[in-house]
Design a protein around this motif. Sequence first.
Motif, PDB file in Angstrom:
ATOM      1  N   ASP A 174       0.801  -1.161  -0.075  1.00 43.59           N
ATOM      2  CA  ASP A 174      -0.030  -0.018  -0.010  1.00 43.59           C
ATOM      3  C   ASP A 174       0.809   1.399  -0.075  1.00 43.59           C
ATOM      4  OD1 ASP A 174      -2.278   1.596   0.096  1.00 43.59           O
ATOM      5  OD2 ASP A 174      -3.345   0.226   1.579  1.00 43.59           O
ATOM      6  N   ILE A 175       1.551   1.227  -0.711  1.00 42.00           N
ATOM      7  CA  ILE A 175       2.701   2.511  -0.800  1.00 42.00           C
ATOM      8  C   ILE A 175       2.795   3.016  -2.298  1.00 42.00           C
ATOM      9  CG2 ILE A 175       4.918   1.217  -1.356  1.00 42.00           C
ATOM     10  CD1 ILE A 175       6.063   3.487   0.804  1.00 42.00           C
ATOM     11  N   ASP A 176       1.748   2.865  -3.170  1.00 40.79           N
ATOM     12  CA  ASP A 176       1.328   3.211  -4.561  1.00 40.79           C
ATOM     13  C   ASP A 176       0.656   4.250  -4.562  1.00 40.79           C
ATOM     14  OD1 ASP A 176      -0.062   0.624  -3.528  1.00 40.79           O
ATOM     15  OD2 ASP A 176      -1.287   1.470  -5.016  1.00 40.79           O
ATOM     16  N   ASP A 177       0.331   4.520  -6.047  1.00 41.87           N
ATOM     17  CA  ASP A 177      -0.284   5.985  -6.317  1.00 41.87           C
ATOM     18  C   ASP A 177      -1.527   5.920  -5.909  1.00 41.87           C
ATOM     19  OD1 ASP A 177      -1.300   4.925  -8.485  1.00 41.87           O
ATOM     20  OD2 ASP A 177       0.231   5.894  -9.908  1.00 41.87           O
ATOM     21  N   CYS A 178      -2.377   7.274  -5.709  1.00 37.43           N
ATOM     22  CA  CYS A 178      -3.522   7.505  -5.495  1.00 37.43           C
ATOM     23  C   CYS A 178      -3.790   8.550  -6.547  1.00 37.43           C
ATOM     24  CB  CYS A 178      -4.216   8.224  -4.352  1.00 37.43           C
ATOM     25  SG  CYS A 178      -3.347   7.152  -2.783  1.00 37.43           S
ATOM     26  N   ALA A 179      -5.140   8.691  -7.110  1.00 31.46           N
ATOM     27  CA  ALA A 179      -5.439   9.707  -8.168  1.00 31.46           C
ATOM     28  C   ALA A 179      -6.820  10.187  -7.795  1.00 31.46           C
ATOM     29  CB  ALA A 179      -5.634   8.905  -9.347  1.00 31.46           C
ATOM     30  N   ILE A 180      -7.033  11.588  -8.262  1.00 35.62           N
ATOM     31  CA  ILE A 180      -8.132  12.235  -8.208  1.00 35.62           C
ATOM     32  C   ILE A 180      -9.300  11.555  -8.779  1.00 35.62           C
ATOM     33  CG2 ILE A 180      -7.766  13.695 -10.307  1.00 35.62           C
ATOM     34  CD1 ILE A 180      -9.038  16.017  -8.402  1.00 35.62           C
ATOM     35  N   TYR A 181     -10.507  11.509  -8.232  1.00 37.76           N
ATOM     36  CA  TYR A 181     -11.804  10.925  -8.832  1.00 37.76           C
ATOM     37  C   TYR A 181     -11.869   9.498  -8.606  1.00 37.76           C
ATOM     38  CZ  TYR A 181     -12.125  15.413 -11.511  1.00 37.76           C
ATOM     39  OH  TYR A 181     -12.084  16.891 -11.778  1.00 37.76           O
ATOM     40  N   THR A 182     -10.880   8.801  -8.354  1.00 37.59           N
ATOM     41  CA  THR A 182     -10.854   7.320  -8.289  1.00 37.59           C
ATOM     42  C   THR A 182     -11.017   6.684  -6.945  1.00 37.59           C
ATOM     43  OG1 THR A 182      -8.270   7.009  -7.562  1.00 37.59           O
ATOM     44  CG2 THR A 182      -8.948   7.266 -10.162  1.00 37.59           C
TER      45      THR A 182
ATOM     46  N   ALA B 149       3.550   3.391   4.072  1.00 31.36           N
ATOM     47  CA  ALA B 149       2.980   2.061   3.376  1.00 31.36           C
ATOM     48  C   ALA B 149       1.588   1.728   4.270  1.00 31.36           C
ATOM     49  CB  ALA B 149       3.824   0.990   3.747  1.00 31.36           C
ATOM     50  N   CYS B 150       0.725   2.501   4.231  1.00 32.24           N
ATOM     51  CA  CYS B 150      -0.629   2.083   4.948  1.00 32.24           C
ATOM     52  C   CYS B 150      -1.669   3.072   4.217  1.00 32.24           C
ATOM     53  CB  CYS B 150      -0.540   2.624   6.410  1.00 32.24           C
ATOM     54  SG  CYS B 150       0.011   4.643   6.893  1.00 32.24           S
TER      55      CYS B 150
END
Length: 451
Positions: A89-97, A257-258
């Motif tokens: 859980d240290i991967d990207d996030c994105a707007i709207y998703t 990582a969380c």
Amino acid sequence: MNGEQAVAEFVAGVTWDDLPAEVRRTARLALMDTLGATLAGIPARVSRITAEFAHRVWPGEESTVLTTGRKASAVGAAFANGYAANAVDIDDCAIYTKGHPGVQIFPTALALAEARGASGAEMLTAMVVGYEVAHRAARIWHATHEVYQACGSWGSVACAAVAAHLMGLPPERVQHALGIAEYHAPNLPMMRDIDHPAMVKHGIGWGAMTGILSAQLAAEGFTGIPSLFGFPEVQEWVTDIGERYIMVDGLAWKRYACCAWTHPALEGLRRLVEEHGFGPEDVERIRVEAFHEAVRLGTRLPTTTEEAQFNLAWPLAVFLFDGEVGPKQVLEPRLTDERVRSLARRVEAVETEEMNELERLALEGDPRGRFASRVVVRLRDGRELDSGIVEGDINYPQRCWDEESLERKFRWLVGQVLKPERVEALAGMIRRFEDVPNAAALALTVVQRPR
């Protein structure tokens, strides 16, 4: 041209040469960040389980499963690599998703690029296609589903776009691929996994698998429903694809990582430590005031890495001991540390209307909104330290990362898994990945990794 047609034309026709410089830059950063997350996830149990499952169920010689270094079919490799990519859980996030696009897009693009002999530029372009479709598909998905759906749902559509692009499908077949993926997308009630954290998590592997299979079926003439991009009420969200690149300001990278819902509290705690210089032995109790979803993560003592990641207490407690929350802090060997467990027992989470209102405004796009928390630390000497309202580092646009800082993160993560010369080779390759003749070189460089 309606939204469905616009998306299909973009998926089928966009090339690396069409992309503005800032989009190319963001694609390289996304590749570096997601590869780092994937390799950091290799030691996780879920990565081993899904890798062996992929070899058994989807045997083949098309694409590399990064956890094992052995080949499988493109579907199998994408499935397994997707679970590794999201394992810590240290991967990207994105707007709207409301979730994680990169860990579905990258494994899909890598698997098919390797299988089809695509170049680095072609693989990066496919990733751009995936992100731009993901932003729009997820926005529509969440607006049309009452239950919060995890990433593999809308991610199925994004991965179908990645696959269709690399397979060279014409626009009419792309439309079918997206419709097939939408129709067969998994139902993923996210909050049920928040309540009971398990390896199912965000359904990442299912998104990659469904997307590739959908494109492959479309290529054979299998037909799908008209996709969600054609809904009349969402045309303004869709028809600018290829003109407005949401990913430039719409991606956010993680330092912990969380779950991202924990990040505001971690940021508040970090600031208090920096200002007041206390350590874990000084702490009597920690109180976190947060919005509903963050509090829902709970403060139970974790026994698995999934429980440690979807948790409000454990990341705060281990941060006080280690000064970071990376893979080593959330993988199972650390979870038996009684010092950390003792401190985690003394973390209290409280939902407040103030934080809920700030979150509501943020979700509506109101500039007054924030994903925020307040941390109050009571020390053994009687002092009570208050962080005030603190926003986390997941925001849009996110200005705290650049090439240098993301490469530092990459080296930190990958250096825990690969030898230094492999880390250096990968970092150098990614910096110029558009010049790499065959994207399979990326997997080849990874798998020559034993220590």
